[in-house]
Design an enzyme around this catalytic site. Sequence first.
Site, short mmCIF file in Angstrom:
data_model
loop_
_atom_site.label_atom_id
_atom_site.label_comp_id
_atom_site.label_asym_id
_atom_site.label_seq_id
_atom_site.Cartn_x
_atom_site.Cartn_y
_atom_site.Cartn_z
N HIS A 149 0.84 -1.21 0.00
CA HIS A 149 0.00 0.00 0.00
C HIS A 149 0.87 1.25 0.00
O HIS A 149 2.09 1.18 0.17
CB HIS A 149 -0.94 0.00 1.22
CG HIS A 149 -0.21 0.03 2.52
ND1 HIS A 149 0.31 -1.11 3.11
CD2 HIS A 149 0.11 1.04 3.35
CE1 HIS A 149 0.91 -0.79 4.24
NE2 HIS A 149 0.81 0.52 4.42
N HIS B 227 0.91 5.54 1.42
CA HIS B 227 0.31 6.65 2.16
C HIS B 227 0.59 7.92 1.38
O HIS B 227 1.74 8.17 1.01
CB HIS B 227 0.91 6.79 3.57
CG HIS B 227 0.93 5.49 4.32
ND1 HIS B 227 -0.20 4.76 4.55
CD2 HIS B 227 1.95 4.79 4.88
CE1 HIS B 227 0.11 3.65 5.20
NE2 HIS B 227 1.42 3.64 5.42
N GLU C 67 6.52 7.39 6.62
CA GLU C 67 6.63 6.28 7.57
C GLU C 67 8.07 5.80 7.68
O GLU C 67 8.79 5.73 6.68
CB GLU C 67 5.71 5.13 7.13
CG GLU C 67 5.64 4.01 8.16
CD GLU C 67 4.49 3.03 7.89
OE1 GLU C 67 3.82 3.13 6.85
OE2 GLU C 67 4.28 2.15 8.75
#
Length: 372
Positions: free
Chosen positions: A83, A85, A90
């Site tokens: 996935h 963001h 992160e």
Amino acid sequence: MLPLNLLLAALPLAAAQSLSDLILDTAPSSPRPYIIPHYANAHAVTIGQQLYRFPVTGPSSDYAFTLMSTNAPASSSLGVLPHIHQKHYENFFAFKGRFQLWAQKGDGAQEARLLTQGDYGSVPRNTTHTFQIVDPDTEMIGVISPGGFEDLFYTLGTNFSSATNTPYVPAASNSSSSPPAEVIASLQKFDVYAQLDFEPTRDLVNGSSSTESSWHAIDSTVTPLGEPAQPYFIANNYGPKYLNSRHGAYQIVQPLVTNAQSQDTNYTLSTIIMSRLHAGSADSWKGDGACAFEVLDGSVMIQIGKYPVARLESGDVAFVPKGTEYRYWSERSYAKVLYVSSGEGGLDRRLIEGGKSWAYPTFPTSWKKTEL
Ligand SMILES: *[C@@H]1O[C@H](CO)[C@@H](O)[C@H](O)[C@H]1NC(C)=O
Ligand SMILES: *[C@@H]1O[C@H](CO)[C@@H](O)[C@H](O)[C@H]1NC(C)=O
Ligand SMILES: *[C@@H]1O[C@H](CO)[C@@H](O)[C@H](O)[C@H]1NC(C)=O
Ligand SMILES: *[C@@H]1O[C@H](CO)[C@@H](O)[C@H](O)[C@H]1NC(C)=O
Ligand SMILES: *[C@@H]1O[C@H](CO)[C@@H](O)[C@H](O)[C@H]1NC(C)=O
């Protein structure tokens, strides 16, 4: 009704603050100084066999950053489906055990590394990523800026607390930890955009998918930090180092993210190694942003605001709100912390600016204040 000034006068003078007010089991709902011991409940949730804890949350840091940990056993499958963001930067740091981390930015090359204790992976916004835990007692530290990303895990997970504070539940569960594809696909409101076409490579040699960059290679030179917005990996103690001796002890700062990489996500992340210092010699610091320390090795003394001195041991986290004075030092020969700071005036940046480039994760054999 009493006038306000009389009401205030009637309040007792600020009572001496105690350690038991400072040391909490879960992060508070607004910024204040606090310490969360390793494996405290810390809003813990389980997702399959993974146990997530959140020592610093959006509310506790005024949405500066989230500091979380994930404990889990080895798994034969991905810890989460791939996935992106769009809004959150992160950071993955191996506290113990091992995990594999994959990252790919746009049309760039897919990169994967096997991270072991002290290794770091940087996943800027819009980077496809996933991970897999591969050792029986693994703990990943996650730093996410801005704060508040934990809402995703609160939603996906099952609340957990334990009388023994076990790192994770020793259940022989065979269920995958990753939510199924249809759930991942429904998480855009949490800034999770599924990338289900991403095929994680399994072709790692010596812990790396890359033949171009070295990973834990004995002959490797300093691994530079990545270009802004590009993912990168830094093995434990292989990155740039700076020695600072201006504050009574040696400190070796190893930046993992500087303001150049974080850009408008506006934070810095580093490890700091420190030599022994007597309590009375520790300088006072104050940041224009919130910061947090997590002990990686040894123990660190910290005094925040008007609270008494506390000892942080391995895995303990201290949170310091913006504008709050604090002092920290090591009573023992060697300590190492992970440090995260919101804004551009972090302690790490100030220590780097007051230090000099240095080649080793160890400090000199005798004490000498650097003349610059
Ligand atoms: C889970 O814990 C949170 C606080 O961390 C609480 O707000 C929520 O109500 C709890 N949920 C359940 C189902 O107990
Ligand atoms: C991330 O991708 C989204 C969607 O393409 C885009 O709107 C956003 O500007 C990107 N963010 C950054 C920091 O590149
Ligand atoms: C665990 O799950 C996998 C995939 O669902 C299955 O193939 C395997 O037999 C299971 N193992 C056990 C011990 O239940
Ligand atoms: C893997 O590591 C071994 C031992 O350090 C080394 O001899 C070998 O060249 C490495 N392989 C690659 C492809 O880098
Ligand atoms: C960066 O963070 C600092 C400290 O939290 C804050 O004062 C500043 O406004 C932030 N800047 C931006 C551009 O978000």
